[in-house]
Design a protein around this motif. Sequence first.
Motif, PDB file in Angstrom:
ATOM      1  N   HIS A  73      64.872  67.920  70.683  1.00 22.78           N
ATOM      2  CA  HIS A  73      65.398  68.146  72.020  1.00 22.78           C
ATOM      3  C   HIS A  73      64.245  68.494  72.949  1.00 22.78           C
ATOM      4  CE1 HIS A  73      69.466  68.216  70.323  1.00 22.78           C
ATOM      5  NE2 HIS A  73      68.888  68.819  69.306  1.00 22.78           N
ATOM      6  N   LYS A  74      64.235  67.845  74.089  1.00 21.98           N
ATOM      7  CA  LYS A  74      63.139  68.056  75.032  1.00 21.98           C
ATOM      8  C   LYS A  74      63.726  68.491  76.371  1.00 21.98           C
ATOM      9  CE  LYS A  74      60.535  64.443  72.684  1.00 21.98           C
ATOM     10  NZ  LYS A  74      59.954  63.090  72.766  1.00 21.98           N
ATOM     11  N   ASP A  75      63.742  69.816  76.596  1.00 24.90           N
ATOM     12  CA  ASP A  75      64.168  70.361  77.883  1.00 24.90           C
ATOM     13  C   ASP A  75      62.946  70.984  78.533  1.00 24.90           C
ATOM     14  OD1 ASP A  75      67.043  71.257  76.038  1.00 24.90           O
ATOM     15  OD2 ASP A  75      66.888  69.616  77.485  1.00 24.90           O
ATOM     16  N   GLN A  76      63.023  72.271  78.861  1.00 23.71           N
ATOM     17  CA  GLN A  76      61.839  72.961  79.359  1.00 23.71           C
ATOM     18  C   GLN A  76      60.813  73.124  78.248  1.00 23.71           C
ATOM     19  OE1 GLN A  76      63.359  76.580  81.145  1.00 23.71           O
ATOM     20  NE2 GLN A  76      63.180  75.669  83.184  1.00 23.71           N
ATOM     21  N   ASN A  77      61.317  73.303  77.033  1.00 24.38           N
ATOM     22  CA  ASN A  77      60.467  73.390  75.848  1.00 24.38           C
ATOM     23  C   ASN A  77      60.947  72.359  74.830  1.00 24.38           C
ATOM     24  OD1 ASN A  77      58.899  75.821  76.614  1.00 24.38           O
ATOM     25  ND2 ASN A  77      60.915  76.769  76.534  1.00 24.38           N
TER      26      ASN A  77
END
Length: 128
Positions: A73-77
């Motif tokens: 998963h690639k969000d803020q981190n």
Amino acid sequence: HLQLMESGGGSVQPGGSLRLSCTAAGDTFTSHWMGWFRQVPGKKRAGVAVMFTGADTKYYSGSVKGRFTVSQHKDQNFSLALQMNSLKPEDSAMYYCATASYGTALFEPLDPDEYAFWGQGTQVTVSS
């Protein structure tokens, strides 16, 4: 520098579910072998579920195939998740997140010796 931190462990009854998360920092994690490993006291650490982040290639140990799912998963981190369903008492262990260095080709992706960076682990206990 590269850091991994696991969360989401706990106690659950047989047949239940848990979702582990590994928050990763210090790299883009675009072309890495990353995965989940587990260890019980007195036994060698063993591969559970691993994936190559650049191609979404995944491998599972035979004992968890069909019950566990690894995902990125690639969000803020960047994070690596392990969804664990239909848990059994024999799934009880300390679970670790690990990554190899960028672009490293692995001979045995489920072999923990292939991985250079490790988190501190999170405990999973399955009992009634």
